[in-house]
Write a protein that holds these residues in place. Structure first.
Motif, short mmCIF file in Angstrom:
data_model
loop_
_atom_site.label_atom_id
_atom_site.label_comp_id
_atom_site.label_asym_id
_atom_site.label_seq_id
_atom_site.Cartn_x
_atom_site.Cartn_y
_atom_site.Cartn_z
N LYS A 86 -10.85 2.33 4.01
CA LYS A 86 -12.07 2.27 3.66
C LYS A 86 -12.72 3.65 3.91
O LYS A 86 -14.17 3.98 3.48
CB LYS A 86 -12.97 1.28 4.45
CG LYS A 86 -12.76 -0.19 4.27
CD LYS A 86 -13.71 -1.07 5.12
CE LYS A 86 -13.27 -2.64 4.58
NZ LYS A 86 -14.05 -3.55 5.50
N ILE A 112 -3.91 -7.77 3.19
CA ILE A 112 -3.25 -7.02 4.38
C ILE A 112 -1.89 -7.67 4.32
O ILE A 112 -1.62 -8.65 3.66
CB ILE A 112 -3.96 -7.56 5.83
CG1 ILE A 112 -4.01 -8.85 5.98
CG2 ILE A 112 -5.28 -6.59 5.82
CD1 ILE A 112 -4.71 -9.46 7.25
N LYS A 157 -6.94 -3.14 12.27
CA LYS A 157 -8.46 -2.53 12.50
C LYS A 157 -8.20 -1.18 12.06
O LYS A 157 -8.89 -0.67 11.38
CB LYS A 157 -8.72 -2.75 13.79
CG LYS A 157 -10.27 -1.81 14.05
CD LYS A 157 -10.57 -2.10 15.44
CE LYS A 157 -11.74 -1.06 15.82
NZ LYS A 157 -12.12 -1.41 17.11
N PHE A 214 -2.46 -2.24 5.02
CA PHE A 214 -3.95 -2.68 4.29
C PHE A 214 -3.90 -1.98 3.00
O PHE A 214 -3.72 -0.80 2.74
CB PHE A 214 -5.13 -2.21 5.33
CG PHE A 214 -6.39 -2.62 4.62
CD1 PHE A 214 -7.18 -3.76 4.73
CD2 PHE A 214 -7.01 -1.12 3.97
CE1 PHE A 214 -8.14 -3.98 4.09
CE2 PHE A 214 -8.36 -1.59 3.41
CZ PHE A 214 -8.76 -2.65 3.66
N GLU A 253 -7.26 -0.74 8.29
CA GLU A 253 -8.44 -0.90 7.49
C GLU A 253 -9.46 0.03 7.46
O GLU A 253 -10.15 0.56 6.46
CB GLU A 253 -9.37 -2.12 7.98
CG GLU A 253 -10.61 -2.69 7.11
CD GLU A 253 -10.91 -3.88 7.57
OE1 GLU A 253 -11.85 -4.69 7.01
OE2 GLU A 253 -10.34 -4.74 8.39
N THR A 293 -6.42 -1.76 -0.84
CA THR A 293 -7.93 -1.83 -1.25
C THR A 293 -8.10 -0.83 -2.66
O THR A 293 -6.81 -0.29 -3.10
CB THR A 293 -8.87 -1.43 -0.44
OG1 THR A 293 -10.10 -1.61 -0.86
CG2 THR A 293 -8.89 0.00 -0.29
#
Length: 328
Positions: A322, A288, A315, A297, A318, A299
């Protein structure tokens, strides 16, 4: 951050508008209906303070709306010498400290704080509006309007609109505890009948500056680098209230095929989601970052870098990161 060109130039956005005199019977909804007329209809010139976290910038803006369309010049009074010149659809970013000029075609502006979106019915699905008293900003009386989120997937806003013109004199982005994350406040402002063209021209550039024209966004796919078409990506369990509003492709360099880019919005807040193919030997991409109200964020999904970026709580980002799924 793996992405490039996301912060290619400084863009600070403010708003104003004209309308009839406010009456005591107006509620928050009525006030917010008047605000969006601002940037399209008003000549104005002013200085404002832009604060995010521990960083404070002082900016000057000149905005013209006439038979030639909408033109605007924004330049820094503190920190690095920067200017943003907007002439209808063309945006010129002058980076005085880097002696470079960046040209691109303007894309739809962020809905806040440039001009409050007109579709209040959509926004009210995720926010509550209420009047919270009066204040005095830049020597003018203004009405405070609280925009409170109905959940913790988005930030709240506090606006202060001038009593006679509905000009936004101050905007604040606040977290769920009421702490101010980012604010823009005018220290002076005027509304001239006309704007001299000289005030809309850049002053920092000279013949030694490097000129760069950014490529227009497209849906180009480079088979050489194995970039997957957008049909291979889908999103599951997105944060409530966010809907896809646009989809772009950013071409980069010959060695880097580019970045696929989606924008999601709840009518007020927006999130950008970027997917970029990982190069051989790239390290694992996760984590982050914060810069004032702007959070990110990152990934990895199926050997692709995924970045969610926006002025929303971590939040929310994320959850977006995801949500990405590869579909063969």
């Amino acid at each position: 951050m793996k992405l490039t060109h996301i912060y290619s130039c400084l863009t600070l956005l403010v708003t104003s508008c004209v309308g009839f005199s406010a009456s005591a019977e107006m509620d928050a909804h009525d006030w917010l209906e008047q605000v969006p007329l601002a940037v399209q209809m008003t000549n104005f010139e002013g200085t404002f303070i832009y604060q995010r976290g521990q960083q404070t910038d002082v900016m000057h803006i000149t905005h013209s709306s006439d038979k030639n369309g909408e033109r605007e010049r924004l330049f820094s009074l503190s920190g690095p010498k920067r200017e943003v010149i907007r002439n209808n659809k063309m945006v010129t970013c002058v980076l005085g400290d880097k002696q470079s000029v960046i040209l691109n075609r303007s894309r739809p502006r962020d809905p806040f704080p440039v001009s409050f979106p007109g579709d209040l019915a959509q926004i009210e699905k995720n926010y509550h509006f209420e009047l919270t008293g009066e204040a005095r900003i830049a020597g003018l009386k203004c009405q405070r309007i609280l925009i409170r989120p109905l959940d913790n997937y988005r930030y709240g806003r506090v606006l202060c609109a001038e009593k006679d013109t509905y000009m936004l004199l101050q905007t604040e982005l606040i977290d769920d505890r009421g702490n101010v994350i980012e604010s823009i406040m005018y220290t002076d402002i005027s509304f001239p009948d006309s704007i001299d063209d000289k005030k809309l021209r850049p002053v920092y550039q000279d013949a030694s500056f490097q000129w760069v024209r950014e490529k227009d966004l497209s849906f180009h796919r480079d088979k050489k680098h194995g970039v997957m078409p957008s049909g291979h990506w889908n999103f599951q369990n997105l944060p409530p209230g966010f809907m896809q509003t646009s989809h772009f492709w950013h071409d980069l360099t010959e060695d880097n095929p580019g970045v696929e880019h989606w924008v999601f919005s709840d009518g007020l807040a927006s999130v950008s989601l970027y997917i970029e193919k990982a190069a051989p030997g790239d390290e694992k991409y996760a984590g982050i970052s914060r810069r004032g109200a702007l959070n990110a964020f990152g990934t990895m999904v199926n050997n692709y870098h995924v970045t969610a970026l926006g002025e929303v709580p971590l939040k929310t980002l994320e959850t977006f990161g995801k949500s990405v799924r590869y579909q063969p």
